[in-house]
Scaffold this motif. Structure first.
Motif, mmCIF file in Angstrom:
data_model
loop_
_atom_site.group_PDB
_atom_site.id
_atom_site.type_symbol
_atom_site.label_atom_id
_atom_site.label_comp_id
_atom_site.label_asym_id
_atom_site.label_seq_id
_atom_site.Cartn_x
_atom_site.Cartn_y
_atom_site.Cartn_z
ATOM 1 N N GLY A 118 0.755 -1.245 0.000
ATOM 2 C CA GLY A 118 0.000 0.000 0.000
ATOM 3 C C GLY A 118 0.783 1.291 0.000
ATOM 4 O O GLY A 118 0.187 2.368 0.012
ATOM 5 N N TYR A 119 2.104 1.226 -0.034
ATOM 6 C CA TYR A 119 2.881 2.463 -0.136
ATOM 7 C C TYR A 119 2.976 2.875 -1.606
ATOM 8 O O TYR A 119 2.928 2.040 -2.517
ATOM 9 N N GLU A 120 3.088 4.176 -1.823
ATOM 10 C CA GLU A 120 3.096 4.717 -3.179
ATOM 11 C C GLU A 120 4.250 5.707 -3.350
ATOM 12 O O GLU A 120 4.654 6.377 -2.390
ATOM 13 N N LEU A 121 4.735 5.796 -4.549
ATOM 14 C CA LEU A 121 5.685 6.834 -4.909
ATOM 15 C C LEU A 121 4.932 7.879 -5.718
ATOM 16 O O LEU A 121 4.350 7.573 -6.761
ATOM 17 N N LEU A 122 4.901 9.105 -5.198
ATOM 18 C CA LEU A 122 4.231 10.204 -5.878
ATOM 19 C C LEU A 122 5.273 11.046 -6.601
ATOM 20 O O LEU A 122 6.359 11.292 -6.075
ATOM 21 N N ALA A 123 4.938 11.484 -7.795
ATOM 22 C CA ALA A 123 5.886 12.303 -8.549
ATOM 23 C C ALA A 123 5.160 13.365 -9.355
ATOM 24 O O ALA A 123 4.038 13.163 -9.822
ATOM 25 N N LEU A 124 5.819 14.488 -9.488
ATOM 26 C CA LEU A 124 5.391 15.559 -10.384
ATOM 27 C C LEU A 124 6.483 15.675 -11.437
ATOM 28 O O LEU A 124 7.587 16.145 -11.148
ATOM 29 N N SER A 125 6.192 15.202 -12.642
ATOM 30 C CA SER A 125 7.192 15.169 -13.702
ATOM 31 C C SER A 125 7.088 16.405 -14.588
ATOM 32 O O SER A 125 5.992 16.836 -14.954
ATOM 33 N N PHE A 126 8.241 16.973 -14.922
ATOM 34 C CA PHE A 126 8.288 18.114 -15.836
ATOM 35 C C PHE A 126 8.586 17.698 -17.273
ATOM 36 O O PHE A 126 8.357 18.484 -18.198
ATOM 37 N N ASP A 127 9.128 16.492 -17.458
ATOM 38 C CA ASP A 127 9.577 16.090 -18.798
ATOM 39 C C ASP A 127 9.079 14.709 -19.231
ATOM 40 O O ASP A 127 9.524 14.176 -20.245
ATOM 41 N N GLY A 128 8.143 14.133 -18.474
ATOM 42 C CA GLY A 128 7.588 12.835 -18.847
ATOM 43 C C GLY A 128 8.315 11.646 -18.259
ATOM 44 O O GLY A 128 7.811 10.521 -18.326
ATOM 45 N N THR A 129 9.495 11.843 -17.688
ATOM 46 C CA THR A 129 10.212 10.745 -17.036
ATOM 47 C C THR A 129 9.655 10.557 -15.628
ATOM 48 O O THR A 129 9.057 11.468 -15.058
ATOM 49 N N THR A 130 9.846 9.363 -15.075
ATOM 50 C CA THR A 130 9.378 9.100 -13.712
ATOM 51 C C THR A 130 10.408 8.271 -12.952
ATOM 52 O O THR A 130 11.076 7.418 -13.533
ATOM 53 N N PRO A 131 10.510 8.490 -11.641
ATOM 54 C CA PRO A 131 11.354 7.645 -10.799
ATOM 55 C C PRO A 131 10.604 6.375 -10.431
ATOM 56 O O PRO A 131 9.424 6.212 -10.772
ATOM 57 N N GLU A 132 11.254 5.490 -9.682
ATOM 58 C CA GLU A 132 10.607 4.256 -9.250
ATOM 59 C C GLU A 132 11.269 3.736 -7.976
ATOM 60 O O GLU A 132 12.410 4.099 -7.663
ATOM 61 N N PHE A 133 10.536 2.896 -7.259
ATOM 62 C CA PHE A 133 11.137 2.235 -6.121
ATOM 63 C C PHE A 133 12.237 1.297 -6.627
ATOM 64 O O PHE A 133 12.061 0.625 -7.651
#
Length: 250
Positions: free
Chosen positions: A145-160
């Motif tokens: 149930g944990y989540e990684l939240l992101a606000l992307s400026f260029d379409g890339t995303t991080p990950e666990f």
């Protein structure tokens, strides 16, 4: 609204109030441990911005590459904590701090900003509903149930990191990983030690004292993580007696 904000630097770190709700007039072990931890992190681009008062109004973030969390990605900021409480709450300080982080990220041509969240808001995690008002979205999840939240400026995303989704350790006794990023940690460690000694509960306390150790952790982590019977339990570092009893009954 008071707009007198300051950023901690290696020059003012020793004298500035660290914005937590610890109100000790004497040197506090948790606060001093935090200062020592920050002394190295500030050199790495870590940002601690606060309202210039002895209150709890601050944001703390760092380049993801040097953030002590098992999250991977390129050119992101990671928000450890955004906290406004007490009298200042409700006056727009949270928005001002988040907007500063966004502006800083854009000025430095970052790809975006990320933070740890959960499907259901967890204690000791920044308010994810507030972050979502700025456009943060869920980009990765764990099975518990944990989540990684992101606000992307260029379409890339991080990950666990893959290891963060393991959520298991071989040790079956109460096991706690911690670093010195939060002033409450020293106090929480002492509380756990005392409870376990009095109640004859075996416990392993493992300090995460390098970036590599943090990146390789087998669970989500913001500065604290508890396991019992080999299973991940919580990032809530305020393990009071009742909370410990609930975990140890499992």
């Amino acid at each position: 609204m008071n707009t007198d904000f300051i950023n901690l630097t290696t020059e003012n770190l020793a004298s500035e109030h660290l914005c937590c709700i610890i109100r000790s007039k004497k040197p506090h072990p948790g606060v001093e441990a935090k200062r020592q931890w920050l002394a190295e992190r500030l050199k790495e681009g870590h940002v601690f911005r606060k309202l210039n008062v002895k209150g709890c109004v601050f944001i703390e973030y760092a380049p993801l590459e040097t953030a002590w969390v098992p999250i991977i990605g390129n050119n992101y900021y990671y928000v450890y904590c955004l906290w406004v409480t007490g009298g200042p709450k409700g006056n727009g300080y949270g928005r001002a701090l988040m907007e500063y982080c966004l502006a800083d990220a854009k000025e430095k041509a970052k790809s975006g900003i990320c933070m740890l969240g959960a499907k259901k808001q967890k204690s000791w995690l920044s308010d994810q509903s507030f972050a979502k008002k700025f456009g943060f979205e869920v980009v990765d999840t764990t099975d518990n149930g944990y989540e990684l939240l992101a606000l992307s400026f260029d379409g890339t995303t991080p990950e666990f990191a893959p290891n963060a989704k393991k959520l298991e350790v071989e040790n079956k006794e109460l096991t706690i990983y911690y670093d010195m990023q939060c002033p409450y940690i020293c106090q929480s460690i002492e509380n756990v030690k005392q409870y376990c000694e009095v109640n004859d509960v075996p416990v392993s306390l493992i300090q995460v004292d390098t970036l590599q150790k943090a990146k390789e952790l087998p669970c989500v982590f913001n500065n604290w993580a508890a396991f019992y019977k080999g299973k991940f339990e919580t990032v809530n570092l305020l393990l009071d007696v009742n909370y410990l009893k609930r975990i140890l009954k499992k």
